[in-house]
Every structure is written in structure tokens, then in C-alpha cells.
Design a protein around this motif. Structure first.
Motif, mmCIF file in Angstrom:
data_model
loop_
_atom_site.group_PDB
_atom_site.id
_atom_site.type_symbol
_atom_site.label_atom_id
_atom_site.label_comp_id
_atom_site.label_asym_id
_atom_site.label_seq_id
_atom_site.Cartn_x
_atom_site.Cartn_y
_atom_site.Cartn_z
ATOM 1 N N PHE A 102 46.793 53.654 38.359
ATOM 2 C CA PHE A 102 45.797 53.507 37.310
ATOM 3 C C PHE A 102 46.436 53.001 36.019
ATOM 4 N N ASN A 103 45.615 52.322 35.215
ATOM 5 C CA ASN A 103 46.073 51.847 33.915
ATOM 6 C C ASN A 103 46.274 53.045 32.985
ATOM 7 N N PRO A 104 47.486 53.277 32.469
ATOM 8 C CA PRO A 104 47.762 54.474 31.652
ATOM 9 C C PRO A 104 46.913 54.580 30.394
ATOM 10 N N ALA A 195 48.864 36.743 31.444
ATOM 11 C CA ALA A 195 47.674 37.386 32.001
ATOM 12 C C ALA A 195 47.009 36.454 32.998
ATOM 13 N N SER A 196 46.343 37.020 33.980
ATOM 14 C CA SER A 196 45.669 36.240 35.018
ATOM 15 C C SER A 196 44.315 35.734 34.527
ATOM 16 N N ALA A 237 38.688 43.129 29.483
ATOM 17 C CA ALA A 237 38.921 42.035 30.420
ATOM 18 C C ALA A 237 40.251 41.334 30.153
ATOM 19 N N VAL A 238 40.604 41.203 28.885
ATOM 20 C CA VAL A 238 41.813 40.471 28.513
ATOM 21 C C VAL A 238 43.072 41.327 28.611
ATOM 22 N N THR A 242 43.802 42.992 33.298
ATOM 23 C CA THR A 242 44.897 42.103 33.703
ATOM 24 C C THR A 242 46.245 42.803 33.826
ATOM 25 N N ASP A 243 46.267 44.126 33.688
ATOM 26 C CA ASP A 243 47.509 44.880 33.852
ATOM 27 C C ASP A 243 48.145 44.517 35.198
#
Length: 303
Positions: A102-104, A195-196, A237-238, A242-243
Motif C-alpha cells: 500500500f501507498n504509505p 511517473a507513468s 492521480a499524479v 503513480t507510486d
């Protein structure tokens, strides 16, 4: 400290947004970001030291993002709790950088959101200075509903309000208000291959299509454009969808991943009590990232 040029570029892209937020909301925003970084770094340093390893520069991405997605007037001890919880439970318990599911920053924000709702919701709708930037004065923050919450309550949104939303002269969390700066940051991150673009574009497309579907069939009165530029969707989203660690690796999976985040954000925004639903959408999508990689990988046919 383990150097990570990619993560450093993310922090660089956040600096103009941080500067605008300080000018808009006051020096408390900068203090939030500094305290958040200190809490995140200290937590990672303690546990990495135990494993005889060094912290990575990615921790400053987590700390900066977390400080920017919290309400400007949030108590500092809540910032510390969010930094510790996100770093420890979403990163260190999985083994550190590169292993977290998960994103911290999202985990830290979600934890304090459900644990201390009075601070989060009461502090969330904090307004900006109505007469322009007065960062050299002590901030006199004005209370008021965010445009997204006001629209969901049935209040009309005038044409000039769209310009205010895009510029950032609105209540909300510190880093998510200036949409024009977020777009500039997105271009920088895409051009530097940090970033993707697949995730960013598909997240917005997913949100646009779902919001449009809800509007056409009368499920929601919120317009598609208002849905896209209001709240924390664009920032999420940005910078968070994109993590590179919690997102899928496969390029085709990234399209599906972004569509999932965008559509879930609109679904939760429409049917749940949380108008700021991008954080929950990203955490749900994080769980599906490995499955999306598996489903989109090329099958090797044995001869």
C-alpha cells in the motif's frame, strides 16, 4: 541515506505546490510538511538501523505528500501519528522500500481520517485568505465548505468558481487546490520518465467516464468537469496512483489500474459519505495491482 534520483525528482515537482500552499494558507502548511517528514524519517531510520540498513530518499516523498494532503489547520500531533502509522504499518512491516503493498502516505491519511474524524472533517473545510496572499501575516483561516462538498449538498457552482477551483483560491487540503501547478508537475514527471503517463491518463479517463455515466442517468448531479478538477483526484492521480512500488509493473496493467482508481473514486464520491474518496480508491486498487500484473502478462507457450 540511499540516494534515489527518481524520488528526488518527485520532491522537486512538489516544491512549487508547497510554495503556493504556504502563500495560500500560511506558514502552518510548511510546519505540517516538516513535521510529517521528521516523523516519517525517524520511523524509517529506527527500523532500518535495526536491520543495519539506511533510509531511502523515498521517505521524503511520503513525508511531503502526507503533509500536503492533510488539512492546513490539523493539529501537529495528528501529523506525527499519520507519519508514524503510514511509514511503519504500510512500509516497514512489509520489509521496507520496494516491498510495501500500500501507498504509505495514503495509509497514514486514511488512518487519521477514520481515527480522528473531528480533527479531519472540522479542519478540512478551511478557507484561504479572501483578499489574496498574506503569507507575511499570521494566517486567519476562514471556515467554509469545499466546492466539492458544497456541490454535493446542492449548492450551485458558478462559472467563476471553476476558475477559482483551477487556480486554487478555495478551501481544501493544502496541496490539492492549485490544479494548474499539479498539471505542470505532471508534465515534468512524465517528461523525465518519473511517473507513468498511462496511470495518470487512465485514472482521469476512468473518473470522467464514470462521472459522465452517473450524470447522464441522473444518478449524480455533479458535472464531469467539476468532478475532475474538484477535490484531491488530480493530485492523487499524479503523485499517489503513480507510486512505482504499489502500482503494477506491467505497462498494460497500468491502464487497467488507473481506470480502476478513477471509477472507484467516482463511485465512492457518489454513494459514500466521503467526498474525498481518492485515498480509499487508491488503497483498494493497491490490493489488485499484483492481480492486474498477472492477468496482463504475456503467456509463454511451451513448444
Amino acid at each position: 541515506m540511499v540516494k534515489q534520483p527518481l524520488m528526488r525528482r518527485v520532491v522537486i515537482s512538489l516544491l512549487p505546490i508547497l510554495t503556493f500552499a504556504v502563500l495560500n494558507f500560511g506558514w502552518k502548511v510548511l510546519l505540517n510538511v516538516l513535521i510529517s517528514n521528521a516523523a516519517c524519517f525517524t520511523t524509517e531510520w529506527v527500523f532500518e538501523r535495526y536491520k543495519k540498513k539506511k533510509p531511502t530518499e523515498s521517505i521524503f516523498v511520503t513525508g511531503t505528500i502526507l503533509g500536503l494532503i492533510l488539512p492546513p489547520s490539523i493539529p501537529l500531533w495528528v501529523v506525527v501519528v499519520a507519519g508514524f502509522f503510514g511509514t511503519f504499518f504500510a512500509k516497514e512491516v512489509f520489509g521496507g522500500f520496494g516491498r510495501n503493498v500500500f501507498n504509505p502516505a495514503m495509509v497514514g491519511r486514511a488512518f487519521v481520517f477514520v481515527s480522528f474524524p473531528s480533527f479531519m472533517t472540522a479542519s478540512w473545510n478551511v478557507g484561504v485568505f479572501p483578499n489574496g496572499w498574506r503569507f507575511w501575516l499570521s494566517p486567519q483561516l476562514m471556515s467554509g465548505a469545499t466546492p466539492l462538498r458544497a456541490a454535493k449538498l446542492g449548492m450551485p457552482v458558478a462559472v467563476q468558481d471553476y476558475f477559482k477551483i483551477f487556480w486554487g483560491d478555495i478551501p481544501g487540503s493544502a496541496g490539492e487546490t492549485a490544479k494548474w501547478l499539479i498539471i505542470i508537475a505532471a508534465v515534468y514527471l512524465i517528461l523525465t520518465k518519473t511517473a507513468s503517463f498511462r496511470i495518470i491518463i487512465s485514472t482521469l479517463v476512468g473518473a470522467f467516464l464514470t462521472a459522465g455515466f452517473f450524470q447522464i442517468f441522473g444518478i449524480s448531479s455533479l458535472g464531469t468537469i467539476l468532478n475532475l478538477i474538484s477535490g484531491g483526484l488530480l493530485f492523487a492521480a499524479v503523485f499517489m496512483a503513480t507510486d512505482p512500488v504499489s502500482a503494477p509493473r506491467n505497462e498494460n496493467a497500468k491502464w487497467l489500474y488507473g481506470l480502476l482508481i478513477g471509477s472507484l473514486t467516482m463511485i465512492l464520491r457518489t454513494f459514500s459519505a466521503f467526498v474525498e474518496s481518492a485515498m480509499f480508491a487508491i488503497l483498494i486498487a493497491n490490493m489488485f495491482a499484483p492481480l492486474l500484473d498477472l492477468l496482463t502478462q504475456k503467456k509463454v507457450v511451451a513448444k
